[in-house]
Design a protein around this motif. Structure first.
Motif, PDB file in Angstrom:
ATOM      1  N   ASN A  80      -8.020  -9.933  30.159  1.00 21.17           N
ATOM      2  CA  ASN A  80      -7.034  -9.773  28.997  1.00 21.17           C
ATOM      3  C   ASN A  80      -5.778  -8.890  29.397  1.00 21.17           C
ATOM      4  O   ASN A  80      -5.955  -7.941  30.315  1.00 21.17           O
ATOM      5  N   TYR A  83      -2.627  -3.447  26.847  1.00 15.94           N
ATOM      6  CA  TYR A  83      -2.251  -2.109  27.378  1.00 15.94           C
ATOM      7  C   TYR A  83      -2.853  -0.946  27.077  1.00 15.94           C
ATOM      8  O   TYR A  83      -2.870   0.029  27.520  1.00 15.94           O
ATOM      9  N   GLU A  84      -2.970  -0.824  25.718  1.00 14.08           N
ATOM     10  CA  GLU A  84      -3.464   0.234  24.928  1.00 14.08           C
ATOM     11  C   GLU A  84      -4.896   0.602  25.344  1.00 14.08           C
ATOM     12  O   GLU A  84      -5.199   1.661  25.404  1.00 14.08           O
ATOM     13  N   THR A 173       1.473  -3.072  16.157  1.00 15.52           N
ATOM     14  CA  THR A 173       0.187  -2.810  16.656  1.00 15.52           C
ATOM     15  C   THR A 173      -0.366  -1.406  16.082  1.00 15.52           C
ATOM     16  O   THR A 173       0.656  -0.437  15.980  1.00 15.52           O
ATOM     17  N   GLY A 237       2.414 -12.521  21.433  1.00 11.75           N
ATOM     18  CA  GLY A 237       1.067 -12.778  20.679  1.00 11.75           C
ATOM     19  C   GLY A 237       0.522 -11.007  20.434  1.00 11.75           C
ATOM     20  O   GLY A 237      -0.589 -10.863  20.975  1.00 11.75           O
ATOM     21  N   LYS A 239      -1.001  -7.841  19.159  1.00 10.32           N
ATOM     22  CA  LYS A 239      -2.601  -7.809  18.877  1.00 10.32           C
ATOM     23  C   LYS A 239      -2.900  -6.549  17.579  1.00 10.32           C
ATOM     24  O   LYS A 239      -1.807  -5.789  17.449  1.00 10.32           O
TER      25      LYS A 239
HETATM   26  N1  MTE Z   1      -0.532  -6.769  22.147  1.00 15.26           N
HETATM   27  C1  MTE Z   1      -0.777  -5.540  22.361  1.00 15.26           C
HETATM   28  N2  MTE Z   1      -0.661  -4.589  21.288  1.00 15.26           N
HETATM   29  N3  MTE Z   1      -0.791  -4.952  23.529  1.00 15.26           N
HETATM   30  C2  MTE Z   1      -0.551  -5.485  24.566  1.00 15.26           C
HETATM   31  O1  MTE Z   1      -0.590  -4.850  25.639  1.00 15.26           O
HETATM   32  N4  MTE Z   1      -0.251  -7.709  25.768  1.00 15.26           N
HETATM   33  C3  MTE Z   1       0.426  -9.202  25.559  1.00 15.26           C
HETATM   34  C4  MTE Z   1      -0.305  -9.586  24.184  1.00 15.26           C
HETATM   35  N5  MTE Z   1      -0.476  -8.791  23.068  1.00 15.26           N
HETATM   36  C5  MTE Z   1      -0.484  -7.138  24.477  1.00 15.26           C
HETATM   37  C6  MTE Z   1      -0.336  -7.662  23.266  1.00 15.26           C
HETATM   38  C7  MTE Z   1       0.301 -10.009  26.445  1.00 15.26           C
HETATM   39  S1  MTE Z   1       1.190  -9.483  27.786  1.00 15.26           S
HETATM   40  C8  MTE Z   1      -0.376 -11.041  26.717  1.00 15.26           C
HETATM   41  S2  MTE Z   1      -0.193 -12.140  27.838  1.00 15.26           S
HETATM   42  C9  MTE Z   1      -1.394 -11.262  25.522  1.00 15.26           C
HETATM   43  O2  MTE Z   1      -1.361 -10.447  24.585  1.00 15.26           O
HETATM   44  C10 MTE Z   1      -2.823 -11.339  26.085  1.00 15.26           C
HETATM   45  O3  MTE Z   1      -3.822 -11.762  25.107  1.00 15.26           O
HETATM   46  P1  MTE Z   1      -4.986 -11.871  25.526  1.00 15.26           P
HETATM   47  O4  MTE Z   1      -5.646 -10.835  26.067  1.00 15.26           O
HETATM   48  O5  MTE Z   1      -5.818 -12.364  24.358  1.00 15.26           O
HETATM   49  O6  MTE Z   1      -5.327 -13.249  26.516  1.00 15.26           O
END
Ligand code: MTE
Length: 328
Positions: A80, A83-84, A173, A237, A239
Motif C-alpha cells: 500500500n 504515507y500517514e 484525509t 484515490g 483515503k
Molecule cells: N491517501 C492518503 N491519505 N495518503 C496517501 O499516502 N497514497 C495515494 C492514494 N491515496 C495516499 C492516499 C497513492 S500514492 C496511491 S497509489 C493509492 O492511495 C494507493 O492505494 P492502495 O494502498 O489502496 O493501493
C-alpha cells in the motif's frame, strides 16, 4: 513518489517494489512447491496466504467491470501507499491496526445546498452499494485489479445538491497524528488533499469505496471511505476522507503542492506523457503469479499501459480539446 526533500528519495521505488514483491512471490511459489502444511512450518510469519473465500473470484456484473484477473486480497492489503502510516509499501498494513474508522463524520461545505457535518451512515443513507472491479495504475509504474464495493460519488453529490457556482470538489484525509505516526513528521504537507472537477466527480466511474472483496475497507486501504477514479493515477484515490468542499476554484492536491514539476491536478493515466522518473508506457502487475523459473530469471509480469487506463470510452470526452501534456 517524491517525498520531502530530494535527499530523502530512494533511488528507485520501482526497484524496491520489485525486490519486495519478487521475494514474496518467490516464497509463495516455494509454499506451493512444498505444500501448504510444510510451508507454514518453514516460512517466516509475514508470508501468509489469503483465506479461500478471499480468493473467490468476484462475479463480473457491471458494464465497467475489468475482465482481468483480480489481484489477490493479500497483495491489495499488504502492498500500500498510505504515507500517514509510513513510507514503505508494507508499513500501512503494519502500522494502521489502531486506527479508528468508527464513528466517522464527513464535513460537507462550500457551494452546496446541504452543508453539514454528516455521520457516515447519514451521508450514505438511502444509497446503494455497488460492486466494481477496476484496474488501478500507480504513477510509480505498477498496477492491480481491485474488486471494490462502494457508492457512485454522483449519487452522493446529487443528494448534497451543489449550487451552480460549484465547479470542483476538494477532499481531505483525517488529520490524526495520535493515530497516524507519519503525520508527526513533515514527509508531506498534512492533511492529504485531493480535488476533482465536478464533471469528473459526477462521472459514472467515480466511486467512494467502502469495501474490497466484500469485506469492509481495511484501514491500510483507506477505511472507512476513499475515492476511486480508475482512469487516473492511484494517488488521486484519497483515503479516509473527512471533508468535501464544493468550490469554484481548482484545488491543488498534496503531490502537486509537494512537487509541482512531477505531479499535476489531472493525473490522467497517459502512456505518452512520462513522469520525470518513471516511464508510463508499461506497468508491472502486482500479485500476478509467475513460475519459479520466470522469477529466477528476474522476469516481472508487465503489460502495456493504456490511455486513461483503458477507460477512454467513459472519460475521454471530458478532456476533448485539452492539451493533456500540459494538463498532466
Ligand atoms: N491517501 C492518503 N491519505 N495518503 C496517501 O499516502 N497514497 C495515494 C492514494 N491515496 C495516499 C492516499 C497513492 S500514492 C496511491 S497509489 C493509492 O492511495 C494507493 O492505494 P492502495 O494502498 O489502496 O493501493
Amino acid at each position: 513518489m517524491l517525498i520531502g526533500k530530494g535527499s530523502d528519495l530512494r533511488s528507485s521505488e520501482i526497484t524496491n517494489e520489485q525486490a519486495y514483491y519478487g521475494r514474496r512471490e518467490f516464497l509463495k511459489g516455494g509454499a506451493l512447491a512444498l505444500g501448504a502444511g510444510a510451508a507454514a512450518s518453514v516460512l517466516p510469519g509475514c508470508v501468509t496466504s489469503a483465506a479461500p473465500e478471499e480468493q473467490a473470484p468476484p462475479s463480473r456484473k457491471g458494464p465497467f467491470d475489468a475482465s482481468e484477473t483480480p489481484t489477490p486480497y493479500e497483495a491489495i492489503t499488504t502492498y500500500n501507499n498510505y504515507y500517514e502510516f509510513g513510507l514503505d509499501k508494507a508499513n500501512p498494513a503494519r502500522n494502521s491496526g489502531k486506527f479508528r474508522p468508527k464513528p466517522w463524520t464527513v464535513k460537507i461545505m462550500g457551494f452546496v445546498k446541504k452543508p453539514a457535518d454528516y455521520s457516515l451512515d447519514d451521508l450514505l443513507a438511502g444509497l446503494t452499494v455497488e460492486d466494481r472491479i477496476y484496474r488501478m495504475r500507480c504513477v510509480e509504474g505498477w498496477s492491480m485489479v481491485i474488486p471494490w464495493q462502494g457508492i457512485p460519488l454522483a449519487s452522493i453529490i446529487k443528494k448534497l445538491d451543489p449550487l451552480p457556482s460549484a465547479k470542483f470538489i476538494e477532499m481531505k484525509t483525517i488529520l490524526a497524528p495520535d493515530q497516524m505516526p507519519e503525520q508527526r513528521g513533515d514527509a508531506l504537507p498534512w492533511p492529504y488533499v485531493e480535488g476533482l472537477r465536478l464533471d469528473e466527480a459526477m462521472n459514472p466511474l467515480t466511486l467512494f469505496a467502502t469495501g474490497i472483496y466484500g469485506k469492509p475497507l481495511p484501514n491500510q486501504n483507506g477505511a472507512p471511505l476513499r475515492l476511486v477514479t480508475p482512469w487516473k493515477y492511484g494517488f488521486k484515490g484519497i483515503k479516509s476522507i473527512v471533508s468535501i468542499n464544493f468550490t469554484d476554484r481548482q484545488p491543488k492536491n498534496t503531490w502537486q503542492i509537494a512537487n509541482p514539476v512531477e505531479y499535476g491536478f489531472y493525473a490522467n493515466v497517459n502512456p505518452t506523457v512520462d513522469h520525470p522518473r518513471w516511464s508510463q508506457k508499461s506497468e508491472k502487475i502486482i500479485g500476478q503469479r509467475l513460475s519459479l523459473i520466470q522469477i529466477a530469471k528476474g522476469e516481472a509480469a508487465v503489460k502495456r499501459t493504456l490511455m486513461f487506463n483503458g477507460y477512454g470510452d467513459q472519460v475521454a470526452s471530458m478532456y476533448a480539446g485539452m492539451d493533456l501534456k500540459k494538463n498532466f
